[in-house]
Design an enzyme around this catalytic site. Structure first.
Site, PDB file in Angstrom:
ATOM      1  N   MET C   1       0.849  -1.176   0.000  1.00 47.64           N
ATOM      2  CA  MET C   1       0.000   0.000   0.000  1.00 47.64           C
ATOM      3  C   MET C   1       0.898   1.244   0.000  1.00 47.64           C
ATOM      4  SD  MET C   1      -2.798  -1.610  -0.169  1.00 47.64           S
ATOM      5  CE  MET C   1      -2.954  -3.382  -0.211  1.00 47.64           C
ATOM      6  N   CYS C   2       0.471   2.284   0.595  1.00 50.53           N
ATOM      7  CA  CYS C   2       1.242   3.517   0.522  1.00 50.53           C
ATOM      8  C   CYS C   2       1.402   4.109   1.927  1.00 50.53           C
ATOM      9  CB  CYS C   2       0.541   4.532  -0.373  1.00 50.53           C
ATOM     10  SG  CYS C   2       0.031   3.873  -1.977  1.00 50.53           S
ATOM     11  N   ARG C   3       2.150   5.172   2.014  1.00 49.82           N
ATOM     12  CA  ARG C   3       2.300   5.961   3.236  1.00 49.82           C
ATOM     13  C   ARG C   3       2.149   7.420   2.840  1.00 49.82           C
ATOM     14  NH1 ARG C   3       1.926   2.606   7.448  1.00 49.82           N
ATOM     15  NH2 ARG C   3       0.333   2.114   5.918  1.00 49.82           N
ATOM     16  N   ASN C 119      -4.306   6.258   0.709  1.00 47.09           N
ATOM     17  CA  ASN C 119      -3.660   4.976   0.978  1.00 47.09           C
ATOM     18  C   ASN C 119      -4.776   3.962   1.097  1.00 47.09           C
ATOM     19  OD1 ASN C 119      -2.146   2.803   1.907  1.00 47.09           O
ATOM     20  ND2 ASN C 119      -2.233   3.503   4.036  1.00 47.09           N
TER      21      ASN C 119
END
Lengths: 287, 287, 287, 287
Positions: C1-3, C119
């Site tokens: 996923m992302c931050r 996210n």
């Protein structure tokens, strides 16, 4: 070859010069008129000194943005230019003369507070490269990150005292290149227009061994510019100290752009700017 | 640090080793197990010698594909690996130890018919760089296009006769680095696993000044591999000459992967491969 | 996923949060602790609103810098962060869930004065994509330049009135995604933490269909931060209004970072910030 | 606009056409003569079907290499072209008409065994885009990864049966675009030269709503080519079936290159090639 632009004066948004003029630097990346090539699509770079008005605690070292794609399609550059305001900035579009298209070969180059950019070439650079590397101040050599003649010229000049006396150091660099070329039997050693700055002043050089140097122009005084472009809101508010130096004019030349004479250099600074011959410095360097 | 893979044997599609194994090289770009870092995301490269079976007029020089993005997301690499068949190829994923992420810093490096790739580092490279550049055969120096220690090691070895006698040239390169480091008071000068090839044979080296070298493994003979992986259609059709050398195994180690001993090198070739100590070559080089 | 990271408060240099903290966003690009993946190497982006103190004539639209390489090696980002000062900025590091690594898929996304970053993921996005595209306000659809679920969510919300009432528009977007998923029999439709801003206020959302949302934290009031980090010169000079919202804390959590509760959203603004449940907005949207 | 090249015939190295001719496709990336722009520097792509002679087990799907930098400086493309041999390949250099410079916007596009590339544009694409997306076969829509009109045209044609009857499907695509444009009051809806292939045959189309289509040329029969270029070793060994189709000729036109007539298409295949009017297919599609 390449095209470049150097700005000194009232803080302005970069895109006032990079994008908005009729024959802006970004336009020159596709359609240069005075270069050997019309096309400068092998990378782009800008270096800017912070606008310190109204801010405290800002770093005084210049910032760099360099990208390997063509300038005309760079969305980051476009946004940056529309949002960054600077009183002293350099911009450069590259046409590679053989060295790889990579970020570390994009101009401007930086060393501490100093920026450097170049249009031109060292003749037979591949053949002269080793001897020129050996002439670089040993402690500076490992700082060379790319493979261009331009970055090597910068580090030669740094080793020759660029930070103390730019014209003297550049003259010594020129002599070093010409002597090395002579040793190898390479004619017409150097072709260069160069800009360098420490954030306070800006020096621009026009020189070539064969005395047929690439074009270089500086802007007329701001008052004249204001009369020439009465409708341009930016031109009318610029500080009288403001000066633009370019490989080729950003619009009609008449009255607005003056050629830097062959083998001369200019100093753009607070107070009166100067335009001087390189010859005395070269003579001193050759001694 | 980095991870690499060298293949010699029956022509196979690159993705048989780059993508398909459980712990393939591309998997290692995210999840290396034996390296200093688990992450090798600073560029990727493959170099391959053409498959000459059934084709004529093909070039015999190796091809390079090198890209600065992480290996795991490179769509060009994925397509290339699924379509290019080669009897001898190198692949390398990079974790920069400080030098810029750029194509000219990606492995493998090429000189004529020769490929070279490296995992490891020269200690205090920034400090030793100038002296090492001076030790490169002058005619070869300008061919150095990037800024890594690895490419410099390659050009040192080329100047020391890599094309004639690889182990002797690599030993001389090692001594040069160690002597230069000693002169500067730098301990633990060199850390390296290296692969090099001329398209006919392949040499792999494992060495470090401190005798704590990075891991290096070679595949068991193909018959054993075939018994270990009875369901793998590729393994069952490989020529008995086939050999794979890797920074870390592509799957369970047991029975399939043997460690190259400390301070040794291997020669992978038509006929019997060899595994020999570097020591005699180093002793000769030091004389 | 992302931050991601969102900042609102006293104008600061971006690198105060992107690079300097112990577990900075750039550190999280290699070593995220609370994500599904530890690695966020598929692009990076920052969007910032200009610092208007002391400058006039600056554009009020936010600037974007987005790059496809890993954040940890981006030299342009590093320079930008060390030179750009902003009172309101977003930063995002991406781990692709399958869509291509390209600039138009990097966050934040921009529409006029608005920024958006995300996210999480829409489940079975490939299957739901067409129906969701049809639900986008027709005039906005052609502005979608990339292929992510995140940018589509942004344009759904814009069509649902994001610029007038962000929580209501985001709630309608959530319902649209969930209804579309239900129609296709896709469970657990949505997973999201989202930040959006118009340059004056900032909204942050934490939500997932399954009520097991990705982590989201906001900073304690600045006075407490100042006591926790007595030696940090930046922390001690921040305006009391200052607030940081992050996917995962930038350092030790104790006392400094509070979790945004499940299915809640926050409004960061001049005056008292707010933390509210999404439920009433979802209920209204479902009617 | 863009320039492209399609090759069908004896397996040859890609660089025989991409780099070696006087006015090669790579030369056209800087100096196109017949396009709206002389410059095609916004990306490059090649797609090739494997050479199956002498190899077994090779994949039959085409390979793609696509890169966003200008073709003239792409070191990977140069190496690939010098090492990849193919009996059927497409190459394309891009001049963006406004959509982002990104890999997913580079041609050729691929769907299973099919390749597609395009020069031209849909007029007012931004305005027509939504309606055209809705006309794409729903199951195919999520496969669109970029944002060009060209990729959308490909997916329209796929939904209209490209894999069964290419001319009929392309004619239906044309009608769909023209009807959509008419509905929006957009004149001169479409401008296109298109090449598509399944690896066995190759179809090339020249069409524009205004009947002023971009140029398209096909090579004379190989015997004539051989007489025209008696010294070219490649030309003399080509199979008589060999055919090259290009946006603009690779060298002097006289005797070597024939124009595809307005509103016509060609089928390049084993046995007699065909050159046919599109009109009957358009008439059928309009019914």
């Amino acid at each position: 070859m390449c095209r470049w632009l150097a700005y000194y004066g009232s803080p302005i948004l970069l895109d006032e010069l990079l994008y908005k003029p009729e024959h802006s630097l970004i336009d020159q990346s596709r359609h240069a008129r005075m270069g050997v090539e019309t096309l400068n699509g092998d990378g782009v770079g800008v270096g800017w000194y912070p606008d310190l008005s109204g801010a405290d605690g800002s770093p005084s070292t210049p910032a760099l943005f360099r990208s390997t794609g063509p300038a005309w399609g760079d969305m980051n550059l476009q946004d940056l230019a529309a949002h960054v305001r600077s009183p002293l900035f350099f911009a450069h579009i590259r046409a590679s003369t053989g060295t790889p298209v990579q970020q570390t070969n994009c101009h401007p180059f930086r060393h501490g507070r100093w920026l450097w950019m170049h249009n031109g070439a060292i003749a037979s650079f591949h053949e002269l490269k080793r001897d020129l590397l050996l002439a670089v101040e040993p402690a500076l050599l490992p700082d060379i990150l790319g493979s261009t003649d331009s970055e090597l010229m910068f580090h030669l000049a740094l080793g020759f005292g660029l930070e103390e006396d730019p014209p003297a150091a550049v003259a010594r660099m020129i002599c070093q290149v010409e002597e090395t070329a002579a040793k190898h039997g390479v004619p017409d050693a150097l072709q260069m227009t160069v800009a360098t700055s420490d954030g306070d002043r800006m020096w621009v050089f026009r020189y070539s061994t064969a005395r047929r140097s690439r074009t270089l122009f500086f802007s007329t005084d701001v008052e004249t510019l204001g009369r020439l472009y009465p409708d341009d809101p930016v031109m009318s508010t610029l500080d009288p100290e403001t000066r633009i130096v370019v490989s080729e004019p950003l619009g009609p030349r008449e009255g607005a752009w003056n050629e830097v004479p062959e083998s001369c250099f200019g100093v753009v600074q607070s107070g009166q700017d100067e335009l001087l011959p390189l010859q005395p410095y070269l003579a001193a360097a050759r001694r």
